[in-house]
Motif scaffolding. Structure first.
Motif, PDB file in Angstrom:
ATOM      1  N   CYS A   1      50.126  41.706  37.744  1.00 35.73           N
ATOM      2  CA  CYS A   1      51.180  42.731  37.805  1.00 35.73           C
ATOM      3  C   CYS A   1      50.673  44.025  38.428  1.00 35.73           C
ATOM      4  O   CYS A   1      51.299  44.575  39.348  1.00 35.73           O
ATOM      5  CB  CYS A   1      51.722  42.996  36.407  1.00 35.73           C
ATOM      6  SG  CYS A   1      52.700  41.639  35.716  1.00 35.73           S
ATOM      7  N   THR A   2      49.545  44.536  37.938  1.00 35.94           N
ATOM      8  CA  THR A   2      49.069  45.819  38.448  1.00 35.94           C
ATOM      9  C   THR A   2      48.579  45.700  39.889  1.00 35.94           C
ATOM     10  O   THR A   2      48.734  46.638  40.683  1.00 35.94           O
ATOM     11  CB  THR A   2      47.948  46.384  37.557  1.00 35.94           C
ATOM     12  OG1 THR A   2      46.885  45.427  37.441  1.00 35.94           O
ATOM     13  CG2 THR A   2      48.480  46.715  36.174  1.00 35.94           C
TER      14      THR A   2
ATOM     15  N   THR B   1      49.956  47.906  43.115  1.00 31.98           N
ATOM     16  CA  THR B   1      49.107  48.666  44.049  1.00 31.98           C
ATOM     17  C   THR B   1      49.292  48.199  45.489  1.00 31.98           C
ATOM     18  O   THR B   1      49.064  48.968  46.425  1.00 31.98           O
ATOM     19  CB  THR B   1      47.622  48.576  43.666  1.00 31.98           C
ATOM     20  OG1 THR B   1      47.201  47.207  43.689  1.00 31.98           O
ATOM     21  CG2 THR B   1      47.372  49.161  42.286  1.00 31.98           C
TER      22      THR B   1
ATOM     23  N   ARG C   1      52.261  55.549  43.232  1.00 25.98           N
ATOM     24  CA  ARG C   1      51.541  54.507  42.509  1.00 25.98           C
ATOM     25  C   ARG C   1      51.487  54.784  41.008  1.00 25.98           C
ATOM     26  O   ARG C   1      51.754  53.893  40.185  1.00 25.98           O
ATOM     27  CB  ARG C   1      50.128  54.376  43.063  1.00 25.98           C
ATOM     28  CG  ARG C   1      49.276  53.314  42.377  1.00 25.98           C
ATOM     29  CD  ARG C   1      47.932  53.212  43.057  1.00 25.98           C
ATOM     30  NE  ARG C   1      48.066  52.662  44.404  1.00 25.98           N
ATOM     31  CZ  ARG C   1      47.231  52.922  45.399  1.00 25.98           C
ATOM     32  NH1 ARG C   1      46.212  53.744  45.212  1.00 25.98           N
ATOM     33  NH2 ARG C   1      47.413  52.367  46.583  1.00 25.98           N
TER      34      ARG C   1
ATOM     35  N   LEU D   1      53.112  52.461  38.070  1.00 30.05           N
ATOM     36  CA  LEU D   1      52.311  51.931  36.962  1.00 30.05           C
ATOM     37  C   LEU D   1      52.846  52.417  35.624  1.00 30.05           C
ATOM     38  O   LEU D   1      52.869  51.666  34.640  1.00 30.05           O
ATOM     39  CB  LEU D   1      50.847  52.342  37.133  1.00 30.05           C
ATOM     40  CG  LEU D   1      50.052  51.614  38.224  1.00 30.05           C
ATOM     41  CD1 LEU D   1      48.697  52.296  38.431  1.00 30.05           C
ATOM     42  CD2 LEU D   1      49.856  50.143  37.872  1.00 30.05           C
TER      43      LEU D   1
ATOM     44  N   MET E   1      54.153  49.909  32.726  1.00 30.10           N
ATOM     45  CA  MET E   1      53.494  49.825  31.426  1.00 30.10           C
ATOM     46  C   MET E   1      54.361  50.351  30.285  1.00 30.10           C
ATOM     47  O   MET E   1      54.180  49.959  29.135  1.00 30.10           O
ATOM     48  CB  MET E   1      52.161  50.568  31.476  1.00 30.10           C
ATOM     49  CG  MET E   1      51.136  49.882  32.353  1.00 30.10           C
ATOM     50  SD  MET E   1      49.499  50.645  32.251  1.00 30.10           S
ATOM     51  CE  MET E   1      48.540  49.470  33.201  1.00 30.10           C
TER      52      MET E   1
ATOM     53  N   VAL F   1      47.682  54.089  31.067  1.00 34.21           N
ATOM     54  CA  VAL F   1      48.210  54.194  32.430  1.00 34.21           C
ATOM     55  C   VAL F   1      47.239  54.958  33.323  1.00 34.21           C
ATOM     56  O   VAL F   1      47.006  54.599  34.478  1.00 34.21           O
ATOM     57  CB  VAL F   1      49.588  54.877  32.443  1.00 34.21           C
ATOM     58  CG1 VAL F   1      50.041  55.169  33.872  1.00 34.21           C
ATOM     59  CG2 VAL F   1      50.617  53.995  31.754  1.00 34.21           C
TER      60      VAL F   1
ATOM     61  N   PRO G   1      43.939  52.607  34.832  1.00 35.71           N
ATOM     62  CA  PRO G   1      44.069  51.809  36.061  1.00 35.71           C
ATOM     63  C   PRO G   1      44.463  52.642  37.272  1.00 35.71           C
ATOM     64  O   PRO G   1      44.105  52.299  38.405  1.00 35.71           O
ATOM     65  CB  PRO G   1      45.161  50.784  35.710  1.00 35.71           C
ATOM     66  CG  PRO G   1      45.891  51.364  34.557  1.00 35.71           C
ATOM     67  CD  PRO G   1      44.891  52.162  33.794  1.00 35.71           C
TER      68      PRO G   1
END
Length: 449
Positions: free
Chosen positions: A148-149, A153, A160, A164, A168, A366, A369
């Motif tokens: 997912c992440t 990206t 971004r 994210l 989340m 959050v 990442p």
């Protein structure tokens, strides 16, 4: 005669004809950037597939202990296996992500998780419990997390952190709805096994959504990152930004040798450690303090709701304010909440702890990442976040079992709460002074991509 690919890659032609498709027989979006559809799909997956299972499980632990005759250590070990395998599976998920792509990998992961959940519905022994919790973890690792992440990206650069944060926050909203609903389901039916059926449905929904809507990268849909053709802005000068985003994609071997990477990992690991302690032992601790089961379950839901708020706030601020400040502040809030939890013997203080803990943890998970993506680029993000997640979850998974052992030994969670707060102060301070890494032989500049 010029080939289509030659024409479409000519910057002058692309400026003159901005609607020209990136690939033949593929058209760009008119109006809605498909990245937002991707984000909505990933958010739904996180809501159903991850938020419901992880938070729902925390609510039924007391019922499992009571019905199966297990100790708190026995039951907590199952939760530790869940989060440990979830973390260790991160690099494995990154490996298969490069070969299968996100839609296939996530679809397979959802099915594996559903099989594990249905196994827990029918379990009759500790061995089965641990085995199926491991299967659930493998499935969730493939369904969410790295895939997912990494996809986010690939699709977003300018927004971004916001993307994210939105993604989340859905895990927190999943908790807000799942915790009280599953608690009510168990209380009304008198059978904790029914909760596993609800979780199985949630993971299946996540699998279907992934296959139908998720796409690996903008080029798959004939568009560009952020929905903006870079050739149309090739002569534009970017405005200065206070948020560092590297102009190069770091190799994994270079990134893991930098101090900022491991500072970020340490802060995230402690945030997850504290969260998992409360998520697995919180209902038990509050029950010991005289708080009713419904109130305790509602507190878990509030943690999720304000966690969603903290994640979303970090997403909004993270593109304007350096995420390292948000990581530090979020971890600080979490340690304050866990200390206050020692004295939570009434509803008001219980809910206050839940609000502070949720907001702080949401900010921290959050910001972490986002920092990895900003500091090291998106090319090898999947591998780096896989390493990051593995370490974070290995450390975090020890929380439930350590807390349970301490309680079994002395009848209190207080030493665990206070020790966590003392250790967490270190990354709270260090993160504030952290600076972006510089690749050897290259000055990495702050840009607004």
């Amino acid at each position: 005669m010029l080939c289509y690919s030659c024409v479409r890659q000519n910057p002058k032609i692309r400026r003159a004809f901005p609607g020209l498709p990136l690939h033949k027989n593929k058209t760009r979006e008119v109006g809605v950037f498909y990245g937002w559809i991707i984000l909505a799909a990933l958010s739904a997956i996180y809501f159903f597939g991850v938020g419901t299972v992880v938070y729902g499980f925390s609510v039924i632990i007391p019922e499992i202990i009571k019905d199966m005759g297990w100790s708190r250590v026995d039951a907590s070990l199952g939760f530790s296996i869940l989060v440990l395998v979830l973390g260790v599976s991160g690099p494995v998920a990154a490996f298969f992500l490069r070969r299968l792509g996100a839609p296939k990998l996530m679809g397979i992961g959802g099915i594996i998780a559903m099989i594990g959940v249905l196994g827990c519905y029918n379990m009759t022994s500790l061995f089965q419990y641990y085995l199926f919790m491991g299967a659930i973890a493998v499935g969730l690792a493939l369904l969410g997390g790295v895939a997912c992440t990494h996809t986010i990206t690939n699709w977003f650069a300018r927004k971004r952190a916001l993307a994210l944060g939105v993604f989340m926050s859905m895990g927190g909203l999943g908790a807000f709805f799942a915790a009280p609903v599953i608690s009510l389901l168990v209380q009304s039916t008198g059978n904790w096994r029914n909760a596993w059926l609800a979780m199985a449905a949630a993971t299946l929904i996540g699998s279907v959504v992934a296959v139908l809507f998720v796409r690996d990268k903008p080029e798959d849909m004939g568009t560009f990152m952020d929905g903006v053709d870079p050739s149309l802005n090739s002569g534009a000068t970017a405005a200065p930004s206070r948020v560092h985003q590297t102009t190069v994609s770091w190799e994994v071997k270079d990134a893991v040798l930098t101090m900022p990477f491991w500072i970020t990992v340490l802060a995230a690991a402690l945030a997850v450690f504290g969260f998992f302690v409360v998520n697995s032992q919180g209902v038990l601790h509050l029950s010991d303090k005289g708080i009713s089961p419904i109130t305790a379950a509602s507190a878990i839901g509030i943690i999720g709701m304000f966690g969603a708020g903290g994640r979303l706030l970090t997403g909004v601020l993270g593109d304007r304010l350096d995420p390292r400040y948000l990581l530090s502040f979020g971890l600080a809030l979490e340690l304050v909440a866990i200390v206050l939890l020692i004295y939570a013997n009434n509803e008001l203080l219980t809910y206050a702890c839940a609000v502070i803990l949720g907001a702080g943890n949401g900010m921290a998970i959050v910001a972490s990442p986002a920092l990895v993506a900003n500091y090291y680029g998106h090319k090898n993000y999947a591998s780096l976040i896989g390493i990051h997640g593995m370490v974070v979850i290995v450390v975090g998974s020890s929380g439930p079992i350590v807390a349970a052992h301490v309680f079994e030994s002395i009848g209190s969670y207080t030493p665990v709460f206070l020790s966590f707060a003392a250790v967490a102060m270190l990354p709270v301070i260090i993160t504030l002074w952290m600076r972006p890494p510089v690749l050897r032989g290259l000055t990495v500049q702050t840009v607004n991509t």
